[in-house]
Enzyme design. Structure first.
Site, PDB file in Angstrom:
ATOM      1  CE1 TYR A  78       0.659  -0.475   4.811  1.00  0.00           C
ATOM      2  CE2 TYR A  78      -0.099   1.829   4.303  1.00  0.00           C
ATOM      3  CZ  TYR A  78       0.501   1.161   5.357  1.00  0.00           C
ATOM      4  OH  TYR A  78       1.146   0.701   6.676  1.00  0.00           O
ATOM      5  N   GLY A  82      -5.856   4.664  15.516  1.00  0.00           N
ATOM      6  CA  GLY A  82      -5.584   3.886  16.072  1.00  0.00           C
ATOM      7  C   GLY A  82      -5.128   2.476  16.240  1.00  0.00           C
ATOM      8  CG  ASP A  83      -3.530   0.396  13.408  1.00  0.00           C
ATOM      9  OD1 ASP A  83      -4.468   0.273  13.592  1.00  0.00           O
ATOM     10  OD2 ASP A  83      -2.845   0.694  12.229  1.00  0.00           O
ATOM     11  NE  ARG A 102      -8.176   0.765   6.595  1.00  0.00           N
ATOM     12  CZ  ARG A 102      -8.269   1.815   7.970  1.00  0.00           C
ATOM     13  NH1 ARG A 102      -9.811   2.145   8.328  1.00  0.00           N
ATOM     14  NH2 ARG A 102      -6.920   1.588   8.524  1.00  0.00           N
ATOM     15  CD1 TRP A 119      -1.249  -2.263  -7.364  1.00  0.00           C
ATOM     16  CD2 TRP A 119      -1.236  -0.939  -5.532  1.00  0.00           C
ATOM     17  NE1 TRP A 119      -1.267  -0.979  -8.145  1.00  0.00           N
ATOM     18  CE2 TRP A 119      -1.078   0.497  -7.091  1.00  0.00           C
ATOM     19  CE3 TRP A 119      -0.859  -0.120  -4.423  1.00  0.00           C
ATOM     20  CZ2 TRP A 119      -1.011   0.832  -6.861  1.00  0.00           C
ATOM     21  CZ3 TRP A 119      -0.176   1.372  -4.253  1.00  0.00           C
ATOM     22  CH2 TRP A 119      -0.488   2.048  -5.850  1.00  0.00           C
TER      23      TRP A 119
END
Ligand SMILES: O=C(O)C(=O)C[C@H](O)[C@H](O)COP(=O)(O)O
Length: 304
Positions: free
Chosen positions: A88, A257-258, A167, A102
């Site tokens: 990405y 967030g992660d 997402r 991708w």
């Protein structure tokens, strides 16, 4: 037995913009990001393990070596012949990130293709963390296998933590996304959604509505992140709001967030109060968004 924090999902090659229009290559992905930060934030007697699939090519080997070098346990990573890892690219607009992927044919999409692979990982865990992205990348039939195994592990006493991480571009359509997210939430103990996404795709008017919806589904510990705004925490004992830590500067919001999830879960697992855990998660996230890329160096004071 060594307590194990197991994170399940997809790690990709990350191309993140740095200076002079140059992009820096790294490895990242929501669940890997949480595992990477958790490794630094959990006591050393915890094992942090990542469950996924990679290919047999050189890039996959490099990703594997990166995880090993980060002290993440790789014993639940399987290889898939003739596939490679996803990719990405991050685009920044005033610090706010968006991603182009991708990853349609990535090895990680096969992570639940063999139920014995996830079963072995799940039974060895004390807590399992996964996200909406973990589910989104799976073929429909494998999603059911994944959730069945998760339910079985939970019945055997494993805790389950979930970030819906919505997402829509990774799902068949928004309807399927919303249905699957709620089906997953039904077998979770801890749910850590982001209000901005939930408002957009579930039409929640406020964070309270988000709490109510996931509570009704069965989760008993909920943290609704809300960017720089107050965080809503709901536990068995009741609910409260916690002020988010303001970031000194916002350079790149990737992995806010992660990293919050990692800080929050690390403190909960160390038996701190949920309020302290939220405050800590928020401090970690404020640091992370002050630097570029998903995985950044943390202030050593925060690791004490
Ligand atoms: O989108 C994906 O599939 C990824 O995993 C790429 C990113 O590393 C995370 O999405 C960042 O997550 P946030 O904490 O929500 O910024």
């Amino acid at each position: 037995m060594t307590p194990t924090f197991l994170s399940v999902g997809e790690c990709m090659v990350e191309m993140a913009p740095f200076d002079n229009d140059l992009f820096k290559m790294n490895f990242a992905g929501d669940t890997l990001n949480t595992a990477w930060y958790a490794r630094q934030l959990l006591p050393v007697d915890w094992r942090v393990s990542y469950c996924t699939c990679i290919g047999e090519d050189q890039l996959s080997a490099q990703m594997h070596a990166f995880m090993e070098a980060s002290s993440i346990d790789t014993s639940h990573i399987s290889t898939v012949p003739n596939r490679t890892v996803g990719l990405y690219v991050t685009q920044l607009d005033g610090g706010e990130r968006s991603f182009t992927y991708w990853r349609e044919n990535s090895a990680a999409r096969r992570l639940a293709a063999r139920s014995d692979h996830i079963e072995a990982a799940f039974v060895a865990a004390g807590i399992i963390f996964f996200s909406g992205i973990t589910l989104a990348i799976l073929p429909e039939a494998d999603r059911a296998v994944f959730l069945d195994q998760l339910e079985k592990a939970r019945r055997n006493g494993v805790q389950v933590a979930f970030d819906p991480n919505l997402r829509p571009q990774l799902w068949e359509n928004e309807d399927v996304m919303c249905r699957q997210i709620m089906a997953a939430a039904r077998i979770c103990d801890i749910v850590m959604p982001s209000f901005e996404d939930e408002a957009r795709y579930f039409s929640d008017e406020n964070p309270q509505k988000t709490v109510n919806r996931y509570k009704k589904a069965g989760a008993n510990l909920l943290v609704v992140k809300n960017g720089p705004n107050d965080i809503l925490l709901s536990t068995f004992e009741g609910q409260t709001t916690v002020q988010a830590q303001r970031a000194a500067k916002v350079v790149d919001t990737t992995a806010a967030g992660d990293s919050f999830n990692a800080g929050f879960l690390a403190k909960l697992l160390a038996d701190e109060t949920p309020v302290d855990a939220v405050q800590y998660g928020s401090k970690i996230a404020a640091q992370v968004i002050g630097q570029r890329g998903a995985l950044v160096d943390l202030d050593p004071d925060l690791l004490k």
